[in-house]
Design a protein around this motif. Structure first.
Motif, mmCIF file in Angstrom:
data_model
loop_
_atom_site.group_PDB
_atom_site.id
_atom_site.type_symbol
_atom_site.label_atom_id
_atom_site.label_comp_id
_atom_site.label_asym_id
_atom_site.label_seq_id
_atom_site.Cartn_x
_atom_site.Cartn_y
_atom_site.Cartn_z
ATOM 1 N N TYR A 182 0.838 -1.201 0.000
ATOM 2 C CA TYR A 182 0.000 0.000 0.000
ATOM 3 C C TYR A 182 0.875 1.255 0.000
ATOM 4 C CZ TYR A 182 -2.149 3.909 2.481
ATOM 5 O OH TYR A 182 -2.518 5.165 2.876
ATOM 6 N N GLY A 249 -5.898 -3.489 -1.673
ATOM 7 C CA GLY A 249 -7.236 -3.769 -1.176
ATOM 8 C C GLY A 249 -7.218 -4.570 0.115
ATOM 9 N N ASP A 252 -6.454 -2.161 2.919
ATOM 10 C CA ASP A 252 -7.612 -1.315 3.195
ATOM 11 C C ASP A 252 -8.719 -2.112 3.886
ATOM 12 O OD1 ASP A 252 -8.878 1.232 3.004
ATOM 13 O OD2 ASP A 252 -10.083 0.501 1.330
ATOM 14 N N GLU A 253 -8.923 -3.345 3.429
ATOM 15 C CA GLU A 253 -9.929 -4.202 4.051
ATOM 16 C C GLU A 253 -9.580 -4.497 5.507
ATOM 17 O OE1 GLU A 253 -11.988 -8.612 3.352
ATOM 18 O OE2 GLU A 253 -10.349 -7.928 2.062
ATOM 19 N N ALA A 255 -7.904 -2.571 7.513
ATOM 20 C CA ALA A 255 -8.203 -1.360 8.278
ATOM 21 C C ALA A 255 -9.678 -1.300 8.656
ATOM 22 C CB ALA A 255 -7.809 -0.121 7.473
ATOM 23 N N HIS A 256 -10.548 -1.581 7.698
ATOM 24 C CA HIS A 256 -11.991 -1.556 7.975
ATOM 25 C C HIS A 256 -12.392 -2.670 8.942
ATOM 26 C CE1 HIS A 256 -13.351 1.601 5.186
ATOM 27 N NE2 HIS A 256 -12.341 1.210 4.416
ATOM 28 N N ALA A 262 -8.861 4.918 7.567
ATOM 29 C CA ALA A 262 -7.739 5.017 6.631
ATOM 30 C C ALA A 262 -8.211 5.664 5.337
ATOM 31 C CB ALA A 262 -7.150 3.633 6.379
ATOM 32 N N ALA A 265 -5.875 5.284 2.317
ATOM 33 C CA ALA A 265 -5.901 3.912 1.800
ATOM 34 C C ALA A 265 -7.154 3.673 0.974
ATOM 35 C CB ALA A 265 -5.817 2.905 2.945
ATOM 36 N N ASP A 266 -8.274 4.241 1.408
ATOM 37 C CA ASP A 266 -9.510 4.117 0.625
ATOM 38 C C ASP A 266 -9.321 4.705 -0.772
ATOM 39 O OD1 ASP A 266 -10.741 3.045 2.878
ATOM 40 O OD2 ASP A 266 -11.723 4.917 3.447
ATOM 41 N N THR A 269 -6.794 2.638 -2.891
ATOM 42 C CA THR A 269 -7.461 1.412 -3.330
ATOM 43 C C THR A 269 -8.360 1.681 -4.523
ATOM 44 O OG1 THR A 269 -7.435 0.483 -1.090
ATOM 45 C CG2 THR A 269 -9.035 -0.435 -2.632
#
Length: 296
Positions: A182, A249, A252-253, A255-256, A262, A265-266, A269
């Motif tokens: 990332y 991804g 980012d996933e 993080a969620h 983030a 990162a969103d 992505t």
């Protein structure tokens, strides 16, 4: 071999996945003195591996039979789970599964806990460095899992990598790999945008790269990708845009999933996913330069 003993040559190692990384990493293990048996679902890949001097098994079950360690180098964690579930009954008692794929950390943790409960060892140990460093055995390896299990697997890892990082509990290796990619992807996108802006204002791309590399903007992409691939439009780095988008991804996933905000990162992505859709799954990741330039 004792279940607590280090896995040293000439122990049998099964490598599942004989792609761009699996082939050279297998060769490193063989050079270190291990008895390496490879398998790939592709008959063509198995044939190429055998023609290059490797020992290829006709089935995954044959490959893992009697192996002290099973190295997986597959597309994602779901494929890894399917492969391991398919051979689980054929694993040697106490065998260590080393997932060196780019898998999702939470899925990795679940798979590892299941294997450990069944009496096997498991660590996640993804790599960074690309095909060139896979060939010469100087990869960076991020190892997550129980320390004693990493101790057992460390000689295997050292045969393929120069830097071994113990990142923490199960899944942390895969988390570190995704987070690294990332940050790398964000840096590459920022560098390409800087070239586009500078070029529009009249700064020669090569000059701006030199400025970045002598200044605080320096990163892996400015040093190793801009002049080498992006500026001359030679998109042959050997790492696909689809894999980079997948790893971003994954970060980012994660993080969620764990409740960390983030926003950058969103956005990164979304950018790389859009580039993959526009350029196709066969594009090299440095073609993000072509994608961003076309959007100017």
């Amino acid at each position: 071999m004792s279940q607590s003993a280090a896995i040293t040559p000439p122990a049998r190692i099964a490598v599942i996945g004989l792609g761009n990384m699996g082939r050279p990493m297998s060769a490193c293990l063989a050079r270190a003195g291990y008895h390496v048996v490879g398998f790939d679902i592709s008959a063509e890949a198995r044939s190429a591996y055998a023609e290059a001097g490797g020992t290829a098994a006709s089935t995954a079950s044959d490959a893992v039979a009697g192996a002290a360690a099973v190295v997986t180098l597959l597309g994602d964690g779901k494929i890894v789970r399917s492969a391991i579930e398919g051979v689980k009954a054929h694993l040697a008692p106490g065998a260590v599964v080393i997932d060196m794929s780019s898998s999702a950390p939470i899925g990795t943790r679940a798979l590892g806990e299941e294997l450990i409960a069944a009496g096997f060892g498991f660590i996640d140990a993804p790599v960074s460095g690309g095909v060139k460093r896979a060939v010469d055995g100087t990869l960076a390896i991020m190892a997550g899992g129980d320390g004693a299990t990493i101790d057992r697997a460390e000689p295997v890892l050292k045969a393929m990598g120069k830097s071994i990082f113990r990142t923490g509990p199960l899944g942390s290796g895969h988390a570190a790999k995704a987070l690294n990619n990332y940050v790398s992807a964000a840096g590459l996108a920022a560098a390409v945008e800087a070239l586009a802006i500078g070029g529009r204002f009249g700064i020669e791309p090569e000059v701006l790269v030199d400025v970045l590399n002598a200044s605080t903007g320096r990163n892996n992409s400015t040093e190793n990708k801009l002049k080498q691939f992006v500026i001359p439009e030679k998109y042959t780095s050997g790492f696909s845009l689809a894999l980079m988008a997948k790893d971003i991804g994954t970060a980012d996933e994660l993080a969620h999933d764990i409740g960390v905000s983030a926003p950058l990162a969103d956005q990164v992505t979304a950018l790389w996913s859009a580039a993959m859709q526009a350029l196709g799954p066969g594009a090299d990741h440095v073609e993000i330069g072509r994608y961003l330039t076309a959007k100017r």
